[in-house]
Write an enzyme that holds these catalytic residues in place. Structure first.
Site, mmCIF file in Angstrom:
data_model
loop_
_atom_site.group_PDB
_atom_site.id
_atom_site.type_symbol
_atom_site.label_atom_id
_atom_site.label_comp_id
_atom_site.label_asym_id
_atom_site.label_seq_id
_atom_site.Cartn_x
_atom_site.Cartn_y
_atom_site.Cartn_z
ATOM 1 N N HIS A 58 0.803 -1.223 0.000
ATOM 2 C CA HIS A 58 0.000 0.000 0.000
ATOM 3 C C HIS A 58 0.839 1.277 0.000
ATOM 4 O O HIS A 58 0.270 2.375 -0.029
ATOM 5 C CB HIS A 58 -0.914 0.010 1.231
ATOM 6 N N HIS A 73 1.704 6.906 -0.924
ATOM 7 C CA HIS A 73 0.822 6.115 -0.049
ATOM 8 C C HIS A 73 -0.502 5.910 -0.783
ATOM 9 O O HIS A 73 -1.159 6.870 -1.156
ATOM 10 C CB HIS A 73 0.603 6.848 1.279
#
Length: 150
Positions: A58, A73
């Protein structure tokens, strides 16, 4: 020296203050810009030329040869997905070029699972004054997102 940081995803450019996470919204990690991604499955691209120094499904950090590190992110709280819905294309320590696919994901699927798919792009260890946004309302993956004066 000015480093051009490319957008890892296509979408709408938004200020970090709109990210629904205080760590990013208050620039605790560092200054940057966020992208509200298009809701289509897509490759997430490296924002700069460098080395992958941190890699999670992620999130990842690419550090340039002169030490500028950029954090990408993918979504908020997506660490809770434990990698589900993310496909990695590189390994930690790998050299990458700006625009090279690092991860594939589907922001619509992330959103359907209850997470905000917004993507903060952070200049680590930078001062807010060192960044200047490209100024576009929307951006395609690989296009300039902001400049970082070092």
């Amino acid at each position: 020296m000015t480093l051009s940081v490319a957008s890892p995803v296509s979408g709408r450019v938004v200020p970090l203050t709109e990210v629904p996470d205080p760590v990013f919204a208050q620039a605790m990690v560092g200054p940057g810009v966020a992208v509200e991604p298009d809701r289509t499955a897509a490759d997430v691209l490296s924002p700069v030329d460098g080395t992958v120094v941190t890699l999670h499904p992620h999130a990842f950090v690419v550090a340039t040869a002169d030490g500028a590190a950029v954090l990408v992110h993918l979504g908020i709280d997506t660490v809770k997905r434990k990698g589900e819905g993310f496909t990695l294309h590189v390994v930690k320590g790998e050299a990458v070029r700006a625009g090279q696919p690092v991860v594939t994901w589907d922001p619509a699927e992330v959103e359907a699972a209850g997470y905000a798919p917004i993507c903060p792009v952070i200049a680590l260890d930078a001062s807010p004054e060192a960044l200047s946004e490209a100024g576009a309302d929307s951006v395609a993956a690989g296009e300039a997102l902001f400049s970082w004066t070092r």
